[in-house]
Design a protein around this motif. Sequence first.
Motif, PDB file in Angstrom:
ATOM      1  N   VAL A 281       0.841  -1.202   0.000  1.00  0.00           N
ATOM      2  CA  VAL A 281       0.000   0.000   0.000  1.00  0.00           C
ATOM      3  C   VAL A 281       0.877   1.254   0.000  1.00  0.00           C
ATOM      4  CG1 VAL A 281      -1.611   1.318   1.400  1.00  0.00           C
ATOM      5  CG2 VAL A 281      -2.031  -1.092   0.986  1.00  0.00           C
ATOM      6  N   ASP A 282       1.943   1.214   0.790  1.00  0.00           N
ATOM      7  CA  ASP A 282       2.838   2.373   0.832  1.00  0.00           C
ATOM      8  C   ASP A 282       3.433   2.631  -0.545  1.00  0.00           C
ATOM      9  OD1 ASP A 282       2.243   2.567   3.450  1.00  0.00           O
ATOM     10  OD2 ASP A 282       4.070   1.591   4.182  1.00  0.00           O
ATOM     11  N   ASP A 283       3.864   1.518  -1.202  1.00  0.00           N
ATOM     12  CA  ASP A 283       4.449   1.679  -2.536  1.00  0.00           C
ATOM     13  C   ASP A 283       3.427   2.228  -3.523  1.00  0.00           C
ATOM     14  OD1 ASP A 283       6.743   0.717  -1.546  1.00  0.00           O
ATOM     15  OD2 ASP A 283       6.642  -1.261  -2.507  1.00  0.00           O
ATOM     16  N   LEU A 284       2.218   1.687  -3.418  1.00  0.00           N
ATOM     17  CA  LEU A 284       1.179   2.150  -4.346  1.00  0.00           C
ATOM     18  C   LEU A 284       0.889   3.622  -4.121  1.00  0.00           C
ATOM     19  CD1 LEU A 284      -1.306  -0.865  -4.182  1.00  0.00           C
ATOM     20  CD2 LEU A 284       0.010  -0.175  -6.171  1.00  0.00           C
ATOM     21  N   LYS A 285       0.887   4.011  -2.844  1.00  0.00           N
ATOM     22  CA  LYS A 285       0.605   5.424  -2.544  1.00  0.00           C
ATOM     23  C   LYS A 285       1.714   6.299  -3.079  1.00  0.00           C
ATOM     24  CE  LYS A 285      -2.460   5.173   1.394  1.00  0.00           C
ATOM     25  NZ  LYS A 285      -2.464   4.853   2.823  1.00  0.00           N
ATOM     26  N   ALA A 286       2.963   5.788  -2.989  1.00  0.00           N
ATOM     27  CA  ALA A 286       4.096   6.573  -3.481  1.00  0.00           C
ATOM     28  C   ALA A 286       4.071   6.659  -4.994  1.00  0.00           C
ATOM     29  CB  ALA A 286       5.392   5.924  -3.010  1.00  0.00           C
TER      30      ALA A 286
ATOM     31  N   LEU B 201      -7.308   1.007   4.060  1.00  0.00           N
ATOM     32  CA  LEU B 201      -6.117   1.089   3.227  1.00  0.00           C
ATOM     33  C   LEU B 201      -6.427   1.710   1.874  1.00  0.00           C
ATOM     34  CD1 LEU B 201      -4.605  -2.444   3.892  1.00  0.00           C
ATOM     35  CD2 LEU B 201      -3.953  -0.303   4.972  1.00  0.00           C
ATOM     36  N   GLY B 202      -7.671   1.706   1.512  1.00  0.00           N
ATOM     37  CA  GLY B 202      -8.053   2.257   0.210  1.00  0.00           C
ATOM     38  C   GLY B 202      -7.419   1.504  -0.944  1.00  0.00           C
TER      39      GLY B 202
ATOM     40  N   TYR C 109     -15.087   4.581   9.265  1.00  0.00           N
ATOM     41  CA  TYR C 109     -15.364   3.294   8.639  1.00  0.00           C
ATOM     42  C   TYR C 109     -16.430   2.572   9.427  1.00  0.00           C
ATOM     43  CZ  TYR C 109     -11.240   4.489   6.058  1.00  0.00           C
ATOM     44  OH  TYR C 109     -10.361   5.150   5.261  1.00  0.00           O
ATOM     45  N   LYS C 110     -17.462   2.141   8.739  1.00  0.00           N
ATOM     46  CA  LYS C 110     -18.551   1.535   9.484  1.00  0.00           C
ATOM     47  C   LYS C 110     -19.258   0.452   8.683  1.00  0.00           C
ATOM     48  CE  LYS C 110     -20.360   5.677   9.962  1.00  0.00           C
ATOM     49  NZ  LYS C 110     -21.179   6.852  10.146  1.00  0.00           N
ATOM     50  N   MET C 111     -19.967  -0.392   9.391  1.00  0.00           N
ATOM     51  CA  MET C 111     -20.820  -1.392   8.753  1.00  0.00           C
ATOM     52  C   MET C 111     -22.097  -1.515   9.572  1.00  0.00           C
ATOM     53  SD  MET C 111     -19.126  -5.014   9.982  1.00  0.00           S
ATOM     54  CE  MET C 111     -20.332  -6.033   9.175  1.00  0.00           C
TER      55      MET C 111
ATOM     56  N   ALA D 111      -9.409  -2.843  10.782  1.00  0.00           N
ATOM     57  CA  ALA D 111      -8.108  -2.199  10.631  1.00  0.00           C
ATOM     58  C   ALA D 111      -7.088  -3.292  10.368  1.00  0.00           C
ATOM     59  CB  ALA D 111      -7.751  -1.445  11.901  1.00  0.00           C
ATOM     60  N   LEU D 112      -6.039  -2.946   9.641  1.00  0.00           N
ATOM     61  CA  LEU D 112      -5.087  -3.968   9.242  1.00  0.00           C
ATOM     62  C   LEU D 112      -4.464  -4.640  10.467  1.00  0.00           C
ATOM     63  CD1 LEU D 112      -3.817  -5.334   6.849  1.00  0.00           C
ATOM     64  CD2 LEU D 112      -2.010  -3.625   6.860  1.00  0.00           C
ATOM     65  N   GLY D 113      -4.266  -3.864  11.519  1.00  0.00           N
ATOM     66  CA  GLY D 113      -3.647  -4.455  12.707  1.00  0.00           C
ATOM     67  C   GLY D 113      -4.645  -5.158  13.605  1.00  0.00           C
ATOM     68  N   ALA D 114      -5.924  -5.075  13.294  1.00  0.00           N
ATOM     69  CA  ALA D 114      -6.924  -5.654  14.193  1.00  0.00           C
ATOM     70  C   ALA D 114      -7.951  -6.413  13.374  1.00  0.00           C
ATOM     71  CB  ALA D 114      -7.608  -4.559  15.007  1.00  0.00           C
ATOM     72  N   MET D 115      -7.470  -7.435  12.679  1.00  0.00           N
ATOM     73  CA  MET D 115      -8.401  -8.178  11.842  1.00  0.00           C
ATOM     74  C   MET D 115      -9.005  -9.370  12.566  1.00  0.00           C
ATOM     75  SD  MET D 115      -6.803  -7.804   8.051  1.00  0.00           S
ATOM     76  CE  MET D 115      -8.230  -8.430   7.250  1.00  0.00           C
TER      77      MET D 115
END
Lengths: 1112, 471
Positions: free
Chosen positions: A415-420, A441-442, A652-654, A703-707
């Motif tokens: 994701v970081d690379d894609l954002k860059a 993360l979009g 972010y919600k559901m 969240a990526l850290g809390a899946m």
Amino acid sequence: MAKYWRSLEEYYEQPAFHEYLHREFPEAASVIPEGVSRRRWLQVMGASLTLAGVAGCRWEDEKILTYVERPANRIPGVPVKYATLVERSGVAIGVLATSFDGRPIKVDVNREHPQGFAGSDGLTQGSVLGLYDPDRIARDVETGGHNNLYNAKDAAVLREKTKSGRKARTWEQFENFASGWLSSVQGNGGADVRVLASASSSPSRQRLKEEFQQTLPTSQWVEYEPLSRDNELLGAEMALGSRLRVRYQLENADVVVGLDSDLFDFHPDALRHSKEWANRRVPENGEMNRVYAVESCYSSLGMAADHRFPLATSQIGAFVAELRDRLQGVLGGAAETEAGHSDDPKRAFLDAIVDDLTSHRGRSLIVAGPRQPPEVHAACLQLNSLLGNLGQTVTAVSIPDADRPTHAAGLQTLVDDLKAGTVKTLIILGGNPAYNAPAELGLGELIAKVPTSIRLGEYDDETSDLCTWYVPETHDLEAWGDGRSWDGTIGIQQPLIQPLHRGRSQIELLALLLNQSVKDGQGIVRQTIETLVPGTSGRNWEKAVHDGFVQNSALTPVASPQISGDLEGQLTSWFESIGSAASEGDAPAAEVVYLPDETVYDGRFANNAWLQETPKPLTKVTWDNVAIISPNTAKKQKLKDGDQVTIARGDYKMTVPVFQMPGIADNTYGVCVGYGRTLAGHVGGCAQDDVPTVGSSTYDVMALGAMGYDNSVKVTPVGASYPLATTQSHWAIDVAGMNEIGKRVGALVREGTKDEYEEHPSFATHRVHMPARIESLWEERDWTGDYQWGMSVDLARCIGCNACTVSCQAENNVPVVGKDQVARNREMHWIRIDRYFVGDPDHPENVGISTQPVLCMQCENAPCEQVCPVAATVHSHEGLNDMAYNRCIGTRYCANNCPYKVRRFNYYSNALPLMEEQKQLVQLVMNPEVTIRSRGVMEKCTYCVQRIQNTKITAKNERRLIRDGEIETACQEACPTNAIVFGNIQDDQSEVSRNHANPRAYGMLAELNTKPRTQYLARVRNPHPSLKDTYYLQPGEHGHDAEHADHGDEHGTHHEAEHGHDDHGHGDHGHDAHGKADHHGADHGHSKPAGTSTPAGTSSPAGTSSPVGTSE
Amino acid sequence: MASISLGSYDNTKEIPGQRAPLVTGDNNYQTVTDQVCLLAEKPKIPPAYFVALGISLIWLVILKMCIVHLLLNGVGVWGNMSPVFWGWPIVNFVFWVGIGHAGTLISAILFLFRQNWRTGINRAAEAMTIFAVICAGLFPGIHIGRVWFAYFLFPLPNTMLLWPQFRSPLLWDVFAVSTYATVSLLFWYMGMIPDLATFRDRAKSRVRQIVYGVLSLGWTGSARAWSRYEKAYLLLAALATPLVLSVHTIVSFDFAVSQLPGWHTTIFPPYFVAGAIFSGFAMVVTLLVPARKLCGLEDIITLRHLENMCKIILATGTIVGYAYAMEFFIAWYGGNPYEQFAFVNRAFGPYWWAYWTMVSCNVISPQFFWIKWCRTNPIFMVVICIFVNIGMWFERFVITITSLSRDFLPSSWGYFTPTPIDVLMLIGSFGLFFTLFLLFCRFLPVVAMAEVKSIMPDAQHRDPDPKTAEI
């Protein structure tokens, strides 16, 4: 009208579809009897007949010719089984696929495979339907329909997004692109190339990955799975010094402590775990194991456990800390607190665990689930080591790709690379990251911005839609491949059918992109295997393909794994930190636990109608995901079943409906992942064709850290309600019903404790009043002849996993009816799993769950047969309750009179949708040996009569009797724990006869004189002595008193003859003066008071808890 | 020739030693004939008739559309599901069969018991029976899953040597209901022949002459014809009498022979028969009170007739109430836990509203008929009778649906919800019923003229012994 798929009308009405159909099924499209001349009619009919037998070969015109010389052992119409494998989340499962005249119709596990599975699970069973999914065709966005040219040899089954719009492309065009692409990116070593792949155990893919990295040394390769088990690896790294795969040997475990564990559900070795566990649950097999489960939501382990304690997922760490302190103390020589002296349920629970663990050193097991942080896993390994379990019940193997980045870290880097903006080419192999990567993360937007993105996927789904190239992927049954099962054995995947949609496998695509000389799947696999395992060429290769695996290729366990020295310090500081965090902050208001889904897994099976309609083991909800909550939480938040809540983390919600289940930790919201697909297809939701989504997506809020779980979320009631389709009614039921269920369950699902069993092995037969002599109104048959079929279902082994239900669906062409029909209680499953709660919902630690597979009992004295006015349901001389579908007119009286409610009625024409042009592909999955039932007829389980007849023919040809175990029903074959046994009860030595003679055997509702041929074996629980008085076992309306009160002189002989116990002393007491209490106290005392506790399971009102057996 | 000539004579008064007249008003044979024939001959038909017929016809069309929808799509258009495999269609069937009991009871049993007051109402009641049985027969016919194979139910010789399954109560039902329908139709038609001949004789138009001529089978009114007629009528009455009892007994076997808790009870046959008579009479009152007003038949269908019927409703309603109580008692006394729950569930389960609707309509409302004012006030009695019919529909609902919804295995319990088609078809069946009844009022003799004349005072005087006329 019944809908097999959801809202397909829109789908048909697309003109492009009709055009596609005409090209796709020219013979079908032209059989419109409009102005057809006689000559044309004969032509068409002739063509249909020619084509009829070769439906499986499909469009390969050169193959529809009949054999001039039939290959050896190939008999048309006789199914053939092939060993192959299916892969899920990077673990291969060795399977046997049944092929009927060239089309696979059923998938079962390969029992000869060294991974040692006895049966399969629902997901594996359901995977075969995915093969024939009509939605596996590239969607052509230009025309709004699906890509319609793939029939021709140069079919344009691919799609490219160009500046002028989306274009259909052929493989040739893609090959041209690929060769140009490789030379264009090789210049800078592939620095702007990224690969995002699903996890895979395939050695070939591993080899090609390495070659990819050699060809493009500066490219990056990342793997991502939303349901990751990386925490286990990290925990092993902490504890053992390297990323080893930890394996559990439940056959050696006398005591199992599961901490938020998925040992029986989603663990790649779950099928072996449950089999080994089940073999230790049968009291006659020797010492039973004992299972403790500590978890927030129910796992299958928790449902099967002897003791279960509901605890928020985030609190498990603290629980482990406490357990660790206690164990270290006791093992270090501190005096143990004697179990059974605490009023605090958690304390008592812990006391019992410590007592059991310390007295079963080397034969116990502590295991944590993948949601738990690495530290908890490390602590479990440490404790296992401390208890001497390492090397006994816990082993470790090293794995080939241990050095890969973790799924979360890898995705973050990408994701970081894609954002860059440094990525020019993104190759996505399998998976569905645009859907199942956390929304924060979009990733979807980032993928769409990459100049060249190549997606290989089975579906034109959320991810494919964003990529510049969509490349169709093969189904597991269509391609050559390889893979390692969890034990490391290399399996060979062989195709059973030509790729239906001209897809290619991951390895074929990689070979193509790398412009390798060997591009075909078989060649790639052979090359890999021959390098990896020397000597697998020639006959050995053939043997490996035949067997489905390479002999002796399993990974060998690490000889003596050692706990690293600095672990103690690391853990101590971590536990201190969570301890202080807990004492500082307030308890979180709500905690969301993200659960893998039992039916759609991580969302990949969302378009599988069989699986969508399979009821979830616990909630029995179909076609939706829900947030399961405890009744306390519901009360506190003023929520009813079906009320929607919004789960929000920042923006972010559901939104998801809640569903109450007793035994869930308070303030926990357990939500299944895998729903809310927007481009799954016409079953699972497809926004482009206005097919509504099924359920809502957890990935939107994760969240990526809390899946695994998240307690930073905010849960707010929406104030609206949402209709849910469940196959058993809600837990929240009226008081009269609730009380009655409490009274009744004990007689239906009979359970006892180990003590009770030892005292009185036939306790189960005494749970109800069974009159000594019941006479039938009708002349009864004498059941003679060579075969009398019967079945036994061992409740002690059943974990309620649904494998039988889906297997039956595949075998017997059981239709799918859709959510609205399930909501009307019109589901069609021939075998269902009833789920009952026992115990006191106010003390969640005392709530137990009982599961009971229910299928047609094949009553000898069948109530259904007596009321059918047209003799459509009649008895065979082999004891089967047969259905003559052609004779049935659908009065439904049989179903009314069936006390087991196992009959299913076709309210609509469930077969009609299959005849619709576009869904003819799905017809191919139908088992040709079973009639497709028409509208208006009743149907039900037949003990897989087609399998019985086939085996009878074989046996008769060989002039012998059918051997025991030769016939397996579909449910039996799928059962991972061997709970279901079918056979000939005329043969005393058959397993089913022995099971029927087992003292635990009972017939459900046999007091109605139905004489069921399916007998249940009562479940035996093995509670810890100190927890007996809190663990309430449902005695039911014990019926014992009535039994003796009624019986006359032959009473004693009756029982002895039937149950063979002579220690019973029936002869001593007649039927006169015995009061209820007196009766039990004086004569029976089925479970003697053990220690200080009150007897559970029999007459006395146990303890203080009231017998609120709650809902079904 | 006059009957009682007091215009407002109240024939519900009991005067010791004196029989109350059954025809009031200044009536003689001629006026009775004129009155009865009026509606069929000189239609000064009140607009209310057309309104009623119009509404009925609309519902009949809706019923037909529902049936077409059902046949095209399948039984799923109803709310039936597992475990309630029988839903409203069977409720409606039992309800209509029950309604169809009063007519034959009035014609046959009351005839055998020489209850002369039956003469004023028997024709309309019999017609109602026939129409109710038509409505009843409709539902099981379309209720089955594959209507096109309904003929499997009949013991037809076939090449496969397949016979129906004679142990099934559904098969008994086929025979019972079809026998009952046949006998009732014959009885009704035969009783109508002299009156049809009257219509024929008075007919002015050719069409009427031919139609009624054919229908009256060449009736001449000769003494020989009358003699044969009386004998045949007596025989048919004797034949129909056991059928009144048997039909609903056998319908009750559909339930009682099964082993479902709440169905499997021996009280069902008498309880069903009493309930059927109860609902049948309620329906007769509901129909006749407006019909006698519209047709101007207040002197022939007098208040005393209505009062008598109210008394029967009171009696049978009380029997039904007793049966309800006895069911509960036996459920408790029998000690079968499943049955005990079935009854607890009826009264206090999710269908409590249906149960208490049934009890209040069927047990409480007829008790008003202990009061003379209540059973002699036509409007009040219609209100009560409508309640009774609602209650009797709910009785069948309670028996069928409540029992099915919660049987042995709690796992398969389910709550039944009807679909709009269910509701439309129930109302539609009333459309069918009222259409037929309204057409009957318009074209056939609503009152058995010949029989009414036989109980008028002058008939008793002039011809004290009709046997003397016999040859």
